[in-house]
Design an enzyme around this catalytic site. Structure first.
Site, PDB file in Angstrom:
ATOM      1  N   LYS A 103       7.664  -2.893   0.266  1.00  0.00           N
ATOM      2  CA  LYS A 103       8.241  -1.548   0.190  1.00  0.00           C
ATOM      3  C   LYS A 103       9.467  -1.412   1.097  1.00  0.00           C
ATOM      4  O   LYS A 103      10.410  -0.676   0.769  1.00  0.00           O
ATOM      5  CB  LYS A 103       7.185  -0.509   0.556  1.00  0.00           C
ATOM      6  CG  LYS A 103       6.068  -0.377  -0.479  1.00  0.00           C
ATOM      7  CD  LYS A 103       6.602  -0.058  -1.864  1.00  0.00           C
ATOM      8  CE  LYS A 103       5.516   0.380  -2.823  1.00  0.00           C
ATOM      9  NZ  LYS A 103       6.038   0.663  -4.182  1.00  0.00           N
ATOM     10  N   TYR A 113       2.257  -5.302   1.336  1.00  0.00           N
ATOM     11  CA  TYR A 113       2.735  -4.071   0.722  1.00  0.00           C
ATOM     12  C   TYR A 113       3.870  -3.447   1.551  1.00  0.00           C
ATOM     13  O   TYR A 113       4.890  -3.016   1.018  1.00  0.00           O
ATOM     14  CB  TYR A 113       1.566  -3.095   0.598  1.00  0.00           C
ATOM     15  CG  TYR A 113       1.823  -1.855  -0.204  1.00  0.00           C
ATOM     16  CD1 TYR A 113       1.818  -1.883  -1.597  1.00  0.00           C
ATOM     17  CD2 TYR A 113       2.023  -0.625   0.430  1.00  0.00           C
ATOM     18  CE1 TYR A 113       2.022  -0.729  -2.338  1.00  0.00           C
ATOM     19  CE2 TYR A 113       2.221   0.535  -0.303  1.00  0.00           C
ATOM     20  CZ  TYR A 113       2.219   0.476  -1.695  1.00  0.00           C
ATOM     21  OH  TYR A 113       2.425   1.621  -2.423  1.00  0.00           O
TER      22      TYR A 113
END
Length: 253
Positions: free
Chosen positions: A158, A154
């Protein structure tokens, strides 16, 4: 912006949480809004709410990691609502685990939705923006881009979205298209509630612990992110591009 009612926005991952709040806010700002999510039926309540308030909206089911599905969805939006000139890449998933436990499928699933999905959606919509000589792309990053235990996939996705955003700003600026990113901190959504359940902490306690670490002494709401999207989508935000705004209740790097 006087002609804003003629413009169409697409929001991915808009059936709930941040995406739903963004869709509602952009409708209030005068945009026709395409509400995209994996399950088209799940978009229905958001569309109904927008229409009940006098806006125009369309529910579209799409897997943003599927190239053909994305093209079909964007074409449908253009035909039924109008050429999309605002895109909010909000769709996202988590597959949290420590590195030694994280599977290749966990890694690929997160990369596919966040990075591949944002790439495919941006590529499919940019032609409408460049033809119009006006466009806004807003990508949802996260404070996790700065690093977060148990989120190697993640955090990497991001962080990647921030580089993607800056490159879009460079490439598309001469066509009147801006690209910016928002990096939310702790936002009270179904996703953070799921995280609390996963770690075995009551959600109210989970939020209280988070708020204690935030300078403004509260957790964020989806509407906080929607307000920032609204700014980026404005006519008079045309000189703001390639930026990453941390909407986190305090300073972040």
């Amino acid at each position: 912006m006087n002609d804003q009612t003629t413009r169409t926005a697409i929001v991915t991952g808009a059936a709930r949480g941040i995406g739903a709040a963004v869709a509602r806010r952009l409708s209030q700002d005068g945009f026709a809004v395409a509400v995209l999510d994996l399950d088209e039926a799940a978009c229905g309540p958001v569309v109904s709410e927008i229409e009940a308030a006098g806006g125009r909206a369309l529910a579209v089911g799409v897997d943003v990691a599927d190239e053909q599905a994305v093209q079909t969805a964007v074409t449908r939006v253009a035909e039924e609502l109008g050429a999309p000139t605002v895109l909010v890449n909000n769709a996202g998933i988590t597959r949290d685990n420590l590195l030694f436990k994280m599977t290749t499928d966990d890694w690929d699933a997160v990369m596919n939705v966040h990075l591949r999905g944002s790439f495919l959606m941006s590529k499919a919509t940019q032609k409408y923006m460049t033809e119009a000589g006006w466009g806004r792309i807003v990508n949802l990053s996260s404070v996790s881009a700065l690093g977060n235990r148990g989120q190697a996939n993640y955090a990497a996705a991001k962080a990647g979205l921030q580089g993607f955003t800056k490159t879009l700003a460079i490439e598309l600026g001469k066509f009147g298209v801006t690209a910016n990113a928002i990096a939310p901190g702790f936002i009270e959504t179904e996703m953070t509630a799921d995280t609390a359940r996963r770690v075995g902490v009551p959600f109210e306690e989970f939020k209280a612990a988070a708020a204690a670490q935030i300078p403004v002494a509260r957790v964020g709401q989806p509407e906080d992110i929607a307000a920032t999207v609204s700014f980026f989508a404005r006519e008079d935000a045309s000189f703001v591009s390639g930026q990453v705004i941390y909407v986190a209740g305090g300073p972040r790097a």
